[in-house]
Structures are given as structure tokens and as C-alpha cells.
Scaffold this motif. Sequence first.
Motif, short mmCIF file in Angstrom:
data_model
loop_
_atom_site.label_atom_id
_atom_site.label_comp_id
_atom_site.label_asym_id
_atom_site.label_seq_id
_atom_site.Cartn_x
_atom_site.Cartn_y
_atom_site.Cartn_z
N VAL A 33 21.25 60.42 50.77
CA VAL A 33 20.45 59.32 50.23
C VAL A 33 20.92 57.99 50.80
O VAL A 33 20.11 57.15 51.21
CB VAL A 33 20.52 59.31 48.69
N VAL A 34 22.23 57.79 50.86
CA VAL A 34 22.76 56.55 51.41
C VAL A 34 22.34 56.37 52.87
O VAL A 34 21.93 55.28 53.30
CB VAL A 34 24.30 56.50 51.28
N GLU A 35 22.39 57.45 53.65
CA GLU A 35 22.01 57.35 55.06
C GLU A 35 20.51 57.11 55.22
O GLU A 35 20.09 56.32 56.07
CB GLU A 35 22.44 58.60 55.81
N LEU A 36 19.69 57.78 54.42
CA LEU A 36 18.24 57.59 54.53
C LEU A 36 17.83 56.18 54.13
O LEU A 36 17.03 55.53 54.83
CB LEU A 36 17.52 58.62 53.65
N VAL A 37 18.37 55.68 53.03
CA VAL A 37 18.03 54.32 52.61
C VAL A 37 18.60 53.31 53.60
O VAL A 37 17.96 52.29 53.90
CB VAL A 37 18.55 54.06 51.18
N GLY A 38 19.78 53.61 54.16
CA GLY A 38 20.33 52.74 55.19
C GLY A 38 19.44 52.67 56.42
O GLY A 38 19.26 51.61 57.03
N HIS A 39 18.86 53.81 56.81
CA HIS A 39 17.93 53.83 57.94
C HIS A 39 16.71 52.96 57.65
O HIS A 39 16.27 52.17 58.50
CB HIS A 39 17.49 55.27 58.20
N VAL A 40 16.15 53.08 56.44
CA VAL A 40 14.97 52.29 56.07
C VAL A 40 15.31 50.80 56.09
O VAL A 40 14.54 49.97 56.62
CB VAL A 40 14.46 52.73 54.69
N LEU A 41 16.44 50.43 55.51
CA LEU A 41 16.88 49.03 55.52
C LEU A 41 17.02 48.50 56.94
O LEU A 41 16.53 47.43 57.28
CB LEU A 41 18.22 48.91 54.80
N ALA A 42 17.73 49.28 57.77
CA ALA A 42 18.05 48.81 59.12
C ALA A 42 16.80 48.65 59.96
O ALA A 42 16.57 47.59 60.57
CB ALA A 42 19.02 49.79 59.79
N GLN A 43 15.97 49.69 60.02
CA GLN A 43 14.78 49.59 60.87
C GLN A 43 13.80 48.55 60.33
O GLN A 43 13.12 47.87 61.10
CB GLN A 43 14.13 50.96 61.01
N GLY A 44 13.73 48.41 59.01
CA GLY A 44 12.86 47.39 58.43
C GLY A 44 13.30 45.98 58.73
O GLY A 44 12.48 45.05 58.72
N SER A 45 14.58 45.80 59.03
CA SER A 45 15.08 44.44 59.31
C SER A 45 14.52 43.88 60.61
O SER A 45 14.63 42.68 60.87
CB SER A 45 16.61 44.44 59.34
N ARG A 46 13.92 44.76 61.44
CA ARG A 46 13.30 44.26 62.67
C ARG A 46 12.25 43.19 62.37
O ARG A 46 12.05 42.26 63.15
CB ARG A 46 12.62 45.41 63.42
N ALA A 47 11.55 43.35 61.24
CA ALA A 47 10.49 42.40 60.91
C ALA A 47 11.05 40.98 60.77
O ALA A 47 10.41 40.01 61.20
CB ALA A 47 9.81 42.83 59.61
N HIS A 48 12.23 40.86 60.20
CA HIS A 48 12.82 39.54 60.01
C HIS A 48 13.35 38.98 61.33
O HIS A 48 13.30 37.77 61.58
CB HIS A 48 13.93 39.61 58.96
N ILE A 49 13.89 39.86 62.18
CA ILE A 49 14.35 39.39 63.49
C ILE A 49 13.17 38.91 64.32
O ILE A 49 13.23 37.87 64.98
CB ILE A 49 15.12 40.52 64.20
N ARG A 50 12.07 39.66 64.26
CA ARG A 50 10.85 39.22 64.95
C ARG A 50 10.35 37.90 64.36
O ARG A 50 9.91 37.01 65.08
CB ARG A 50 9.76 40.28 64.82
N GLY A 51 10.42 37.83 63.01
CA GLY A 51 9.96 36.61 62.35
C GLY A 51 10.76 35.39 62.78
O GLY A 51 10.20 34.29 62.97
#
Length: 732
Positions: free
Chosen positions: A557-575
Motif C-alpha cells: 500500500v505504501v509503495e502504490l500510494v507513493g507511486h500515485v503521489l510521485a507521478q501525480g506531482s508531474r502536474a505541479h512541475i509542469r504548472g
Amino acid sequence: MSTTTPRGASEEAPWADAVRGVVRRAGGDASRVSFVEQHPGNGGVADATWTTSGGRLRISATDAVAASVGYHHHLQARGRRITWEHPSLDPPLGPDDGPSRSAHVATPFGTRYYLNLVTHAYSAAFWGWPRWEREIDWMALHGINHPYVLTAHEVVLAETLRRSGITDEEAWTWIGSAAHLPWTAAGGMHSFGGPLPASWPARRLDLARRILARTRELGMTPVLPVAGGHVPDSLAGDGADAIEWQGWRTPVLDPTGAAFRRFVTTFLETQEELLGDLGDRPVLAVDPYLESLPPTGEVETLAAAGAATWDTIAGVHPDATWLLQGWPFHYHQAFWTSERVQAYLGGVPHENLLLIDLWGEHAPMWRAGMHGRRWLWTAIHNFGGRFALFGDLHGLVRDVEELRRTRPDRLEGVGLAPEAIENNTVYYELATDSAWGETDVETWLDRFAVQRYGVTGPAADVARNAWRLLAQTLYGPGRTRSIPSPVYARPWSAAAPFAAQRVAGEALPPGGSRMSANIDAENDPAVLGDLPTVSESARLLLAIGNRAISDALARDVVELVGHVLAQGSRAHIRGILECYAAHDAAGLRRHALRLEQDLADLDTLCATRPESRVSTWIAQARRWGETVAEADVMERDARSLVSVWGHQTSGLHDYSGRHWAGLIKGLYLPRWRTWAAWLADAVDRDAEPDVAVLRQRVVALEEDWRASLGSDDVNDEPPLVVAAHVLDRLSR
């Protein structure tokens, strides 16, 4: 069922006690298991049949490793599985006192190879005997019979250098950091980090002897590395040839010369003196040009070098097998033409050379031919220990089944050669199982989900559904290489840093570039499109909660949620970049705050698990120091490997990037904060940002983190509670 015949049904197998040790350490009741040795049958080279009756288990097998596989297969039939995260039966299983039953497992692959040279850095750099003992048991239970053992190579090398006229101080300076020993062994680098603790040689020799004794007790053939003639300048002499890798220049002795023969012969004799008798047919790994180009491409010189290297080995071990990675022929394929490869290998007898098709799951060499040589197919899967959840499960089984069915010319076996282990367990469990029988991925995965968490009833259905979703996304077709996490991307200019992330493995273009090919999730929309499905799988596992008997559920669970957090952070870097281009400083700072929250949440989440804290890695390293000063050096070198890697000029930054608490909070988050502030300041001033200023600040952050001591990164909150909170925030 097997048609094998036991060798005297009343006689216990000669290796029975060794396998009982595996059973006992795995938490089984060894007193209820009996072992009989048998001849292989049904065209296999190793097999086992297990039978239960009256609460007892009887295993007939060809050898100790096959018997261990048979035992593990029996555990799986009872809904349990031994993995890295769950190395023993906890809670224990009672006697199998149901109706009598029996099953058979077999493999046509005589050699089942395991580990990579660099696994001994990215995963095992600081292991002691308890952790090695667990890994050897894992190997036996998963059918491994040829593990690569680097431990104490550096001690043999140091003594060889001393006997060749080098002082102890110069030898150990040349060898350098404990975390970087594999690259010194391969001739890629030297004189970086260290010095090693004063007790290191004696402790490592003791550890190596225990590893070798246990693997041999279980009938395994350990693969041992041999020096390739890479030596200090003072030993090489003026005008010696040299190879280059990532900024290091390493002198190398001419394989056809007397100095090379003396040096390597001394190494081989010292190796046997310090580590014990290698046996009549040792398997020895020698890779003189692993990721470096030879000093010349002249065909006659290459032919002489290969022949002379073998002749030197044969002078000490005439019946040895030279295990040679085929990696250079892929990685530097522009240099290694067919003519050059044939020349280099041509002087080695066919029965004494074994090539490895190292990255078989992604860039198989064997389809174009293995130069008429005996060979192994292996999967690398992971590079550098970098965090990434991936693996083409169907492709893996397809490849192994094709090898089983077609028996390509001169194929000797299969294996796993990851740069790091203890990640993506599902991939490694499937790989080892598929070597021992035909596998239907969907059926296997349903069983794996139940075995992994030890669940029954409705909870088992939930686990199966979660893994079915993961098999469609992270572990779906085509996922043969990882997509880097944006968390450890290195911001280095006013452009998206993703495309500059170093992704190892792809063949280098001509021209001697130091960097591997660069790819990124920006080119694969499925990575981001899959995030809702990955989140759903995490929520399903959360719903199982404390009904799981295995701690693996919390880790997953920690790894899966970590994956979602990490890949989702691309939106803020693009922003941030979009606002920078639009001269919108306020918008840029809003995106920067959201990015910081994602990274802070990821650090908090990882801090709930010991395997995802940098303090765990640091503690392993420091335990090898017997004084504070020695422990501080060990910590510095451990920190180097997972951050800057080597020198600032080496080009390997974040190659071993991890989702580790303390590393995220201490290095990655400040680096992103520095980058965003640098861009915002440029917008405020309506000026072009000074790249030199950014880079100076980034380097300073990296060097400060590398030189730091200790890490306050433990979060005592329940990991499932923290994970649920993160998912709830992301869904709002």
C-alpha cells in the motif's frame, strides 16, 4: 506425475539435513519432513515430488535445491509463500493432516543464475550473515543454483596488490568505498571514498566463507569474480593502456603480457588460499570491459586478449567456466561488431565459456544469435535500485515458456540479474516459479494475491481484484523497463528535468557518450492515465486491513500510494514551468507549494516503513565501523551511492534514487524548492535566470546532504492510516 525412481526408498538423501535447515529457518516443522534422492525424469534436469500423508511431508528430489523448491511448492499449495518481505511462516502452519495429496515440479534449465555484480552495492553492500542466510534460503526455495558472490573480492584483490609490490595503504586507497566495490572489481572506478574500517578484511573473509559454505552445502555452485588486470598506475607502469568509465581512467595490463599473467595468477592463487578450495570446475566471472571500450578495436589484438585471458585462468583452473556478460556487446554494440566479438571469444574453448544474455526481457541478444556459444537468458528488471513499480508479467512468462519449448541452440539455463532486489516481488516470484513449470499468469496471480497476504474468504477476493488491476497497469504488457520517478529528477535548468533523467541500459550511440539514453513518462500517457486504477487497487488493499497476516500488505500500500503521489506531482512541475513562461510568479509559487506538499506527504508516508527510510540504509552501513570515525566514513559512502553517486562530474546523479524518508525530505524536496524559488525570482525581476546560480545551489545542497550524519525519519503512525489520508487528499 513424475516417472522418477528414488535411489533406495528407505535411505535419506545425503543433503537432507541441509534442506531441513532451510525448512526450519523458514518456520516449518522439519521433524515432519523426510527427503529421498531420485534421478531426474520426464526430460528435466532437476525435479521434485512432494507427498503428504498422515500429517507428514515426503519429498523426493534430484538435489537439495530441487527439494527446497518442492517444499516451497507445498507451502504455496497451502496458501503460503516465502518472499523477501515474509521470509518465514508467521504465524506457523500446523501439520498438513488432510487427505493425502501429491504434486510434481521440474525444470529443464540446468543453470538457474542469480544476482548481478552491482546487486552487491545497491542492495547487499552492508549485509551481515543473518541477512545473507535469509537470502541463501530464498535462493534455495526459489530454485537458484548459481549465485554470484562478490563478498570479500576486495580482500583478495588487496592481498594480490600487496603481493605484487603495492603497499597496504595504496591498495586500500585504490579499492575505496564499501558502497562502490563492484565497480572497482569491474575496473570501472577506483580511489573513491573509504578508507574501509580496520576490521573490514577479517570480517568480510569470515562472511564470504560462511556464504560459500552454505551455498555449497545446498549443492549450489557459487560464481566468483576474478580480477581483469585493472591496476594502479604504480603497478601498470609508464605507457600502460587504460580504459575509461564515467570520468574514471583505469590502467589495465596487457592480457598477452607477462605482468598480466603474473597478476591474475597471483589473484587466483590468493583467492583459493583465502576462500578455500574452489573445486575442480569453478565458475569464474571475468568482465574486463563491462561498460568501457577496450584500448583498441584491432581485431588481432582483441583475439589475442581473449585467448590470453582464458589461458591465464586455465593455468590455475584448467576445467573452469569463464562466465562472461554479453552486456558490452549490447551496450557498446557500435563498437562490438560481429567480427570483433568472434575474435575476442575465438580463443576460448566452447566448453569453457558461458555468455549471459543479461537484459533478455527487454533487449534480447539471443534472437540474433549468441555467437555460437553456450549461454544463459536472464532478466535484469531493476537498474540502480531506483523506485519504480513495473514488470511485464505476461511477457516474462511468454519468454521463459518460449525457451522451454524451443530449446534454442546451446541454451544452458535462465536467471535473474537485477541491479537491486527487494522490489517488485511479484516479478521475481513469477520468474522463479515459471522456470519450474508451465504457468498461466491469471491463475498464478490469483494464487499469489492470496499467498502474499495470507487471506481467506471475502478478503481473498478483494486481494485478487486488487492484483488484477495492477496486472492491467503497472505490470501490464510492454512494461519491460521502468519509468523514472519525478521525485528524484534533478532540476538543472529552466526546462523540465524529466528528459535528462538517466535511464540505464539502452545501447549507447557512437562517440563515447557517458550518458545512457533518456526516456520519460512524458512520452507514455498511460503512466498518468493509469493512476486512478492504481489508486483503486491501493484502496482495495486498504479495505483488507488487519485481516492480512503478512506485513507485505502495508508495504504494498505504501509503495502504490507513493507511486500515485510521485507521478501525480508531474502536474505541479509542469504548472511551475507554465507559470514561468507566462510570467505568473503567484501561480508559480502556488504550484511550488502543492509540489512541496506532495513531497512532504511522500516522506511522511515512507517514514512509516523501515525499508523505505534512509536511516535503515545508514544504520546498516554504520554497523561495519568499530569507531565513530569509521562509522562516519561508512555513512558518507552509503549516502554517496544513493545521491550524487560518485564525483559531481561523474554523470551518475540519482542513478540510485529512492523513495526513502529522509532522502526525500533532506535532498529531493530542498532541491525542488530551490529550483522553484530560482524561477520565481527571475519572474519577479523580469530577467533571465542565471543557470550557474541554480547549479551552484543544487551542488551545495547535494554535498551538504552527502556530508550529513544521521536522519530523523521515523513516523510511528500506522502506514495504512497515513496512506488512506493521502489518497483522500488526492481525491479532493
